[in-house]
Design a protein around this motif. Structure first.
Motif, PDB file in Angstrom:
ATOM      1  N   ARG A 137      -3.172  27.185 -37.398  1.00  0.00           N
ATOM      2  CA  ARG A 137      -2.517  26.051 -38.063  1.00  0.00           C
ATOM      3  C   ARG A 137      -2.413  24.846 -37.139  1.00  0.00           C
ATOM      4  NH1 ARG A 137       3.610  26.923 -38.469  1.00  0.00           N
ATOM      5  NH2 ARG A 137       3.374  26.184 -36.304  1.00  0.00           N
ATOM      6  N   ASP A 138      -2.066  25.091 -35.883  1.00  0.00           N
ATOM      7  CA  ASP A 138      -1.760  23.995 -34.958  1.00  0.00           C
ATOM      8  C   ASP A 138      -2.945  23.547 -34.115  1.00  0.00           C
ATOM      9  OD1 ASP A 138       0.790  24.154 -35.920  1.00  0.00           O
ATOM     10  OD2 ASP A 138       1.620  25.205 -34.189  1.00  0.00           O
ATOM     11  N   LYS A 140      -6.658  23.571 -34.864  1.00  0.00           N
ATOM     12  CA  LYS A 140      -7.727  23.869 -35.818  1.00  0.00           C
ATOM     13  C   LYS A 140      -9.071  23.989 -35.114  1.00  0.00           C
ATOM     14  CE  LYS A 140      -5.300  21.544 -39.596  1.00  0.00           C
ATOM     15  NZ  LYS A 140      -4.731  22.811 -40.030  1.00  0.00           N
TER      16      LYS A 140
END
Length: 252
Positions: A137-138, A140
């Protein structure tokens, strides 16, 4: 009461480390990251995190850090990270927060949240981890090395808390495993063949793993998830340097 911090900066290859050569510096810890030695970024974060200090740096060539304008004390290294932690623990004692010099993205918020959750767990030794969905998520598109358990996949975040003296028994186990890393049968005897078979067939879960460590050491270990995927990004290879500088540029 302030919490002492150990920064692991040992590098057996010294100036010949590939990253040291890349940055044309005397030691990997001094690799320039967005124009500043990466260990300087780590030390700055530690100095601005409430409740931390004093700082100790485990490095085999203390003179390499003479140019840094930071408050820290150098302590000896051993052949591997587990031995270096054991040496520091003998000198400093517990509780002791541990991180690494190659973690230039480190932020005070990550540390304070990790310490809060480690304290709440009541463990003897806490290991900071980031779960795969959080990392993806953080950060990519990143390719990280994950530890696959049946209930989670995670990467380490280079944050450890030796919360009580009992945590030192886990460091001793780590030393044994590090010494036997080229002898799988010895490692199997130490951990137990059942544990290794479960790991091999992806049936090992986090509770079984930490329970086995407690049975071997008498110390309670807690895997503490950190809610920030960038906490799992360190600088071990040139591709990591490119990624970290990109993330720092995005954050500025």
């Amino acid at each position: 009461m302030s919490l002492p911090v150990l920064v692991l900066a040992g590098s057996r290859d010294g100036a010949e480390d590939p990253l040291a050569r890349l940055g044309r510096v005397a030691h990997k810890a001094l690799l320039p990251v967005a124009g500043r030695p990466m260990i300087d970024r780590v030390l700055e974060t530690l100095s601005t995190t409430t409740g931390l200090g004093p700082a100790y740096v485990s490095i085999e060539t203390p003179e390499a850090l003479d140019s840094l304008d930071r408050a820290f004390t150098c302590v000896p290294t051993a052949r591997g990270p587990s031995g270096s932690v054991a040496l520091a623990l003998d000198r400093i004692g517990a509780p002791l927060l541990i991180t690494t010099a190659d973690h230039p993205l480190l932020q005070p918020l990550w540390i304070t949240e990790f310490l809060r959750d480690a304290e709440a767990s009541g463990c003897d030794l806490a290991v900071g981890i980031a779960l795969r969905p959080v990392i993806e998520r953080d950060v990519k598109g990143t390719k990280r090395t994950y530890i696959p358990l049946s209930d989670m996949k995670f990467s380490g975040c280079n944050l450890f808390l030796l919360r009580t003296p009992r945590g030192g028994a886990v460091v001793e186990l780590w030393q044994r495993l590090e010494r036997d890393r080229k002898h799988p049968l010895k490692m199997a005897r130490t951990l137990g063949f059942g544990i290794l078979l479960r790991a091999l067939f992806r049936r090992l879960d986090s509770a079984t793993l930490t329970s086995r460590i407690q049975a071997l050491t008498g110390a309670r270990v807690s895997l503490v998830p950190i809610a920030h995927g960038r906490a799992a990004v360190d600088v071990d290879k040139p591709q990591d340097l490119v990624l970290v500088e990109k993330l720092l540029a995005e954050a500025s």
